[in-house]
Design an enzyme around this catalytic site. Structure first.
Site, mmCIF file in Angstrom:
data_model
loop_
_atom_site.group_PDB
_atom_site.id
_atom_site.type_symbol
_atom_site.label_atom_id
_atom_site.label_comp_id
_atom_site.label_asym_id
_atom_site.label_seq_id
_atom_site.Cartn_x
_atom_site.Cartn_y
_atom_site.Cartn_z
ATOM 1 N N HIS A 133 28.370 -49.224 16.772
ATOM 2 C CA HIS A 133 29.351 -49.967 17.572
ATOM 3 C C HIS A 133 29.021 -51.458 17.565
ATOM 4 O O HIS A 133 28.547 -52.020 18.543
ATOM 5 C CB HIS A 133 29.363 -49.444 19.008
ATOM 6 C CG HIS A 133 29.805 -48.027 19.146
ATOM 7 N ND1 HIS A 133 28.957 -46.970 18.922
ATOM 8 C CD2 HIS A 133 31.014 -47.490 19.478
ATOM 9 C CE1 HIS A 133 29.616 -45.830 19.129
ATOM 10 N NE2 HIS A 133 30.858 -46.120 19.475
ATOM 11 N N GLU A 151 22.176 -44.677 17.372
ATOM 12 C CA GLU A 151 22.858 -45.785 18.041
ATOM 13 C C GLU A 151 23.644 -45.204 19.209
ATOM 14 O O GLU A 151 23.782 -43.993 19.331
ATOM 15 C CB GLU A 151 23.768 -46.537 17.060
ATOM 16 C CG GLU A 151 24.919 -45.691 16.479
ATOM 17 C CD GLU A 151 26.203 -45.794 17.281
ATOM 18 O OE1 GLU A 151 26.475 -46.868 17.855
ATOM 19 O OE2 GLU A 151 26.946 -44.803 17.349
ATOM 20 N N SER A 161 30.519 -42.571 16.104
ATOM 21 C CA SER A 161 30.645 -42.436 17.551
ATOM 22 C C SER A 161 30.791 -40.969 17.940
ATOM 23 O O SER A 161 29.938 -40.150 17.599
ATOM 24 C CB SER A 161 31.821 -43.290 18.053
ATOM 25 O OG SER A 161 31.811 -43.406 19.459
#
Length: 309
Positions: A279, A214, A116
């Site tokens: 995620h 992502e 992330s």
């Protein structure tokens, strides 16, 4: 793109520092994560400022200087074998240039885990230290704490990396563009990679790489903006292949899929979708900086060597 230096694998009794380079960490989730690491016969130690919350900006785990000091102290501590991020959120970009990269380079390689917002640090570790890292679950992340698959895959990567040299997309995955590609893995959160462009020591391009992408909570038009920025900047020129992970809370997947096909399909390289990292429940751990082969049709990434030595 060259393969990067791989750190040593962990063994029972290894000391693992938990740091919070980005957002504040809920204590209940932190304690659950520490218990899990102890169950793996690791010795977790929590950096001093992990419990902090910034006095003015409550989306940060303490001040930039304190978050940077925690990471640098952990990395330069010879008794620490691995550094695991507690969670993502936002804030890594604010502190990355406060780190003493010469001192961290002198401390030698060790395992680094996160995803992330931690994408900014994966890029910095690759460019400034020449070090392979693990894009994987974080100690206090809810998805990690509730998912046996995510736990098992990270644990295998840390202790027995040769057992997970082939990473297979859950359910076999799907090819957005079929084919086979070879390269060195890199990537992370799309919006962070786009934000990194033009910053000090940013990677000039993904040429020769197997790019993992992502994101979470971004409207399709924002994903479009980020992909278009990477394309216009030439950052995707020469990329060997692309692996697409999760796109949680980014709208209906058929809309996201159409956008990904529109922006990436013209590159003429294999693109594998729904690869099960990022995620999502049961997120797989993907090493960055390691050479391998992507078979988009089979939904499989086979590493030439284990993630850790």
């Amino acid at each position: 793109m060259k393969a990067l230096t791989r750190p040593r694998r962990l063994a029972p009794g290894a000391r693992v520092a938990v740091v919070a380079p980005s957002g504040p960490v809920p204590d209940d989730r932190l304690q659950a994560g520490l218990d899990l690491l102890r169950g793996w016969e690791l010795e977790p130690v929590v950096a001093p400022h992990v419990p902090d919350v910034h006095g003015e900006f409550d989306y940060l785990a303490g001040t930039d200087a304190d978050r940077a000091a925690d990471l640098q102290r952990a990395w330069c501590d010879p008794s620490v074998d691995a550094v695991v991020c507690a969670r993502g959120g936002y804030g890594a970009q604010r502190m990355v240039d406060l780190l003493d990269w010469d001192a961290m380079r002198a401390a030698g390689p060790k395992v680094f885990v996160g995803y992330s917002d931690i994408t900014a640090l994966h890029e910095a570790f690759a460019v400034r230290l020449g070090l392979a890292t693990l894009h994987g679950p974080m100690a206090a992340a809810a998805d990690f704490l509730k998912s046996t698959r995510a736990q098992d895959h990270l644990r295998a990567t840390l202790f027995e990396p040769e057992s997970v040299r082939t990473i297979t997309a859950p359910g076999g995955g799907r090819p957005l563009v079929g084919g086979i590609a070879r390269g060195v893995t890199l990537g992370g959160c799309l919006s962070l990679l786009a934000s990194d462009l033009g910053t000090p020591h940013a990677r000039p391009s993904a040429r020769g790489g197997l790019l993992c992408l992502e994101d979470i909570g971004e409207e399709p038009y924002h994903l479009d903006r980020c992909l278009t920025q990477l394309l216009r900047a030439g950052w995707l020129d020469g990329v060997s292949g692309i692996l697409l992970g999760s796109w949680a809370e980014c709208g209906p997947y058929e809309h996201v899929r159409a956008l990904l096909a529109d922006r990436l399909g013209g590159l003429g390289v294999p693109v594998a979708e729904e690869f099960g990292f990022g995620h999502c429940d049961g997120a797989l751990t993907v090493p960055f900086g390691v050479p391998g082969e992507l078979d988009a049709d089979a939904g499989a990434l086979t590493l030439d060597v284990p993630a850790l030595v």
